[in-house]
Each structure stands twice: as structure tokens, then as C-alpha cells.
Design an enzyme around this catalytic site. Structure first.
Site, mmCIF file in Angstrom:
data_model
loop_
_atom_site.group_PDB
_atom_site.id
_atom_site.type_symbol
_atom_site.label_atom_id
_atom_site.label_comp_id
_atom_site.label_asym_id
_atom_site.label_seq_id
_atom_site.Cartn_x
_atom_site.Cartn_y
_atom_site.Cartn_z
ATOM 1 N N ARG A 1 0.828 -1.205 0.000
ATOM 2 C CA ARG A 1 0.000 0.000 0.000
ATOM 3 C C ARG A 1 0.866 1.260 0.000
ATOM 4 N NH1 ARG A 1 -4.291 -0.219 4.551
ATOM 5 N NH2 ARG A 1 -4.720 1.854 3.743
ATOM 6 N N ASP B 1 -3.359 7.933 4.518
ATOM 7 C CA ASP B 1 -2.467 8.080 3.361
ATOM 8 C C ASP B 1 -1.551 9.304 3.400
ATOM 9 O OD1 ASP B 1 -4.214 10.213 2.646
ATOM 10 O OD2 ASP B 1 -5.411 8.899 1.345
ATOM 11 N N HIS C 1 -7.272 7.439 12.291
ATOM 12 C CA HIS C 1 -6.871 6.036 12.147
ATOM 13 C C HIS C 1 -5.364 5.846 11.988
ATOM 14 C CE1 HIS C 1 -11.237 4.954 10.786
ATOM 15 N NE2 HIS C 1 -11.124 5.148 12.070
ATOM 16 N N CYS D 1 8.344 -0.519 23.263
ATOM 17 C CA CYS D 1 8.431 0.760 24.000
ATOM 18 C C CYS D 1 7.429 1.786 23.487
ATOM 19 C CB CYS D 1 9.856 1.307 23.955
ATOM 20 S SG CYS D 1 10.357 1.939 22.336
ATOM 21 N N CYS E 1 14.949 0.161 21.531
ATOM 22 C CA CYS E 1 14.850 -1.013 22.428
ATOM 23 C C CYS E 1 14.938 -2.351 21.689
ATOM 24 C CB CYS E 1 13.554 -0.942 23.233
ATOM 25 S SG CYS E 1 12.103 -1.406 22.265
ATOM 26 N N GLY F 1 -16.729 11.865 1.270
ATOM 27 C CA GLY F 1 -16.203 10.574 0.816
ATOM 28 C C GLY F 1 -16.017 9.522 1.891
ATOM 29 N N THR F 2 -17.004 9.387 2.762
ATOM 30 C CA THR F 2 -16.931 8.251 3.702
ATOM 31 C C THR F 2 -18.247 7.496 3.683
ATOM 32 O OG1 THR F 2 -16.635 7.529 6.005
ATOM 33 C CG2 THR F 2 -17.509 9.764 5.684
HETATM 34 P P1 OAD Z 1 -15.102 3.385 2.376
HETATM 35 O O1 OAD Z 1 -14.361 2.659 1.309
HETATM 36 O O2 OAD Z 1 -15.909 2.606 3.338
HETATM 37 O O3 OAD Z 1 -16.069 4.441 1.718
HETATM 38 C C1 OAD Z 1 -15.629 5.331 0.728
HETATM 39 C C2 OAD Z 1 -16.764 6.276 0.395
HETATM 40 O O4 OAD Z 1 -16.287 7.204 -0.568
HETATM 41 C C3 OAD Z 1 -17.999 5.607 -0.210
HETATM 42 O O5 OAD Z 1 -19.160 6.093 0.437
HETATM 43 C C4 OAD Z 1 -17.970 6.039 -1.673
HETATM 44 O O6 OAD Z 1 -19.282 6.206 -2.220
HETATM 45 C C5 OAD Z 1 -17.258 7.357 -1.590
HETATM 46 N N1 OAD Z 1 -16.516 7.771 -2.811
HETATM 47 C C6 OAD Z 1 -15.804 6.994 -3.648
HETATM 48 N N2 OAD Z 1 -15.200 7.721 -4.597
HETATM 49 C C7 OAD Z 1 -15.551 9.016 -4.355
HETATM 50 C C8 OAD Z 1 -15.242 10.267 -4.973
HETATM 51 N N3 OAD Z 1 -14.447 10.328 -6.042
HETATM 52 N N4 OAD Z 1 -15.767 11.390 -4.438
HETATM 53 C C9 OAD Z 1 -16.599 11.325 -3.359
HETATM 54 N N5 OAD Z 1 -16.918 10.189 -2.733
HETATM 55 C C10 OAD Z 1 -16.389 9.044 -3.209
HETATM 56 O O7 OAD Z 1 -14.020 4.301 3.146
HETATM 57 P P2 OAD Z 1 -14.126 5.007 4.570
HETATM 58 O O8 OAD Z 1 -15.505 5.437 4.863
HETATM 59 O O9 OAD Z 1 -13.055 6.015 4.614
HETATM 60 O O10 OAD Z 1 -9.851 2.097 8.393
HETATM 61 O O11 OAD Z 1 -13.733 3.809 5.530
HETATM 62 C C11 OAD Z 1 -13.572 4.015 6.903
HETATM 63 C C12 OAD Z 1 -12.447 3.170 7.442
HETATM 64 O O12 OAD Z 1 -12.662 1.800 7.097
HETATM 65 C C13 OAD Z 1 -11.083 3.492 6.858
HETATM 66 O O13 OAD Z 1 -10.453 4.564 7.513
HETATM 67 C C14 OAD Z 1 -10.319 2.209 7.040
HETATM 68 C C15 OAD Z 1 -11.386 1.179 6.726
HETATM 69 O O14 OAD Z 1 -11.251 -0.028 7.374
HETATM 70 C C16 OAD Z 1 -8.500 2.065 8.628
HETATM 71 O O15 OAD Z 1 -7.665 2.193 7.764
HETATM 72 C C17 OAD Z 1 -8.134 1.875 10.045
#
Ligand code: OAD
Length: 241
Positions: A72, A106, A121, A132, A152, A189-190
Site C-alpha cells: 500500500r 495516506d 486512524h 516501547c 529497544c 467521501g466516507t
Molecule cells: P469506504 O471505502 O468505506 O467508503 C468510501 C466512500 O467514498 C464511499 O461512500 C464512496 O461512495 C465514496 N466515494 C468513492 N469515490 C468518491 C469520490 N471520487 N468522491 C466522493 N466520494 C467518493 O471508506 P471510509 O468510509 O473512509 O480504516 O472507511 C472508513 C475506514 O474503514 C477506513 O479509515 C479504514 C477502513 O477499514 C483504517 O484504515 C483503520
């Protein structure tokens, strides 16, 4: 409301806000070519989180976990911030009280220049000693021998919050404070499926914030927020300014 009217409304709210909190997820970096987690080509569609992103997985097979994070890192090393990351830097510059809370590991927000940043995260470019607990920047992980702590000698692990682990308490507290006191919250974008990040939107709303969502697709938040804008982060976030 038309898309134009929705955008105008979002801009008006942001222009009069003294305090803004932003929550980002993998979708904002998707426009930089970074894979998301739950989309069609998402990482969790092709890999099992329990084999790669849990403390048990690391205990069982640290090399496999390190190989996955190194892969990654290799992908991320070729990526750069996009117009959405840049727009949030400008939003920060013109907002008195601003906090950018990201679930992304990232480093692209920092690379773009965001400063009032909470990385919920962790950070894929940092490592942490399993003995440590020292946290250090480390871009060069020797996979053949596995990386070890220079203080350590303990085994180093990625500085990432894995499934089943608690978030850094201070970062979480700062984030909750930011969403509870903001006038406007912007969510970009979540998927809104991962806790405790997913509780930040309800916390903001309960405290009277105007919540704006930007996402390519509808999410569990879409029907609950004041404004839901559908489209790419790189196109829509710059239009908020
Ligand atoms: P997800 O992969 O669950 O969701 C990504 C979101 O971004 C979705 O709702 C998509 O519809 C949206 N999306 C995709 N492309 C887009 C774009 N170009 N513009 C706008 N929206 C877009 O990712 P997260 O919600 O970030 O944990 O996931 C949460 C956590 O789950 C992450 O931080 C990760 C994962 O396990 C760790 O790394 C600890």
C-alpha cells in the site's frame, strides 16, 4: 432544490460559519487514484481485514501484514493530493476555527498543506514499537528482516488503528470537541460505517451544526444531513469555496 441551489446554500452556510469541522474518508483520496475500502474495487472486497488489519493478524504473521502495508505504501508513494485536498487547505486558511478530521492514513491532507488535522486512524508513513511504543516516521521498511526499534530492539508495526483497537484518546476527544462546537460540518467521501468516526455526524447535528455531505453515492448519512451533494470530491469540494 436544483444542484445549483444546493451548492449556493452550502456556500452561504460556510461563508457565514465561524467554526467548521470537516470529516473525510477514502472517497476524497479516490480522486487521487487511491483505492477505497468498500467500493467496487475496494481493498476489503479483495482482502480479508482479519488477516491483515488486526493485532491478532500481526501477532500471527507480522511479515504478511508488513508486506501488505508495504504494498500500500508503494501505491501511495506515487499519488498526490487532488483539488479536493487543496480546497480544504484554502478553507482552513479562511476559517477562524477549523478542524479537519480524517479517517485516511495516506498522508495526502498533510502533503497538501492541511495543518489543523486529526488523523483518527493513524498514519501509514509512521511506525510504532510494539515494546516501547515509540512512534517514528519511517518510509523505508526492511521486509527481509522485519523492521526493529533502534531504541529497544522491539518489533515495529504500522502506526495504524486496526480493527478491535482503540483510537488515540486525545485525537478522539479533540475531534468530538470540534464537531460539537462547529457551526457547519462537511463530510466528504466516507461510507459512514466505521465507529467511532461514524458518531461524529450525529454529535455535530445534535449540537445544532448544519451538516453538508459530499459523496459519489448515497450513504447512511444522506437522509439525515441538511444538504447532500452527490458527485466527485475533486469537483464538488472546490465549489464550496
Ligand atoms: P469506504 O471505502 O468505506 O467508503 C468510501 C466512500 O467514498 C464511499 O461512500 C464512496 O461512495 C465514496 N466515494 C468513492 N469515490 C468518491 C469520490 N471520487 N468522491 C466522493 N466520494 C467518493 O471508506 P471510509 O468510509 O473512509 O480504516 O472507511 C472508513 C475506514 O474503514 C477506513 O479509515 C479504514 C477502513 O477499514 C483504517 O484504515 C483503520
Amino acid at each position: 432544490m436544483s444542484d445549483h441551489a444546493l451548492l449556493q446554500s452550502a456556500r452561504a452556510q460556510l461563508a457565514s460559519a465561524r467554526s467548521i469541522a470537516v470529516l473525510t474518508g477514502a472517497g476524497i483520496s479516490a480522486d487521487s487514484g487511491v483505492p477505497t475500502f468498500r467500493g467496487a474495487d475496494g481493498l476489503w472486497r479483495n482482502y480479508r481485514a482479519e488477516d491483515l488489519a488486526t493485532p491478532e493478524a500481526f501477532e500471527r504473521d507480522p511479515r504478511l501484514v508488513w508486506e501488505w502495508y508495504s504494498w500500500r505504501r508503494e501505491i501511495l508513494a506515487t499519488k498526490t493530493p487532488n483539488a479536493a485536498h487543496d480546497a480544504l487547505v484554502r478553507m482552513e486558511a479562511c476559517t477562524e476555527d477549523f478542524r479537519l478530521i480524517t479517517q485516511n492514513v495516506d498522508g495526502l491532507h498533510r502533503l497538501a498543506g492541511s495543518q489543523r488535522l486529526s488523523e483518527l486512524h493513524g498514519d501509514i508513513w509512521k511506525v510504532r514499537c510494539t515494546s516501547c511504543r515509540l512512534v517514528i516516521d519511517n518510509r523505508d521498511v526492511p521486509l527481509s528482516l522485519l523492521p526493529h526499534c533502534h531504541t529497544c530492539g522491539g518489533l515495529l508495526r504500522p502506526h495504524i488503528v486496526w480493527f478491535g483497537e482503540a483510537l488515540d484518546q486525545q485525537i478522539l476527544t479533540d475531534s468530538i470537541r470540534a464537531v460539537e462546537s462547529c457551526d457547519v460540518m462537511v463530510i466528504v467521501g466516507t461510507s459512514g460505517l466505521v465507529y467511532p468516526a461514524a458518531m461524529l455526524m450525529p454529535a455535530a447535528k445534535a449540537n445544532g451544526a448544519f451538516v453538508i455531505e459530499i459523496n459519489l453515492d448515497p450513504t447512511p448519512y444522506s437522509s439525515d444531513v441538511a444538504l447532500s451533494l452527490q458527485g466527485r470530491a475533486k469537483d464538488l469540494v472546490p465549489l464550496l469555496l
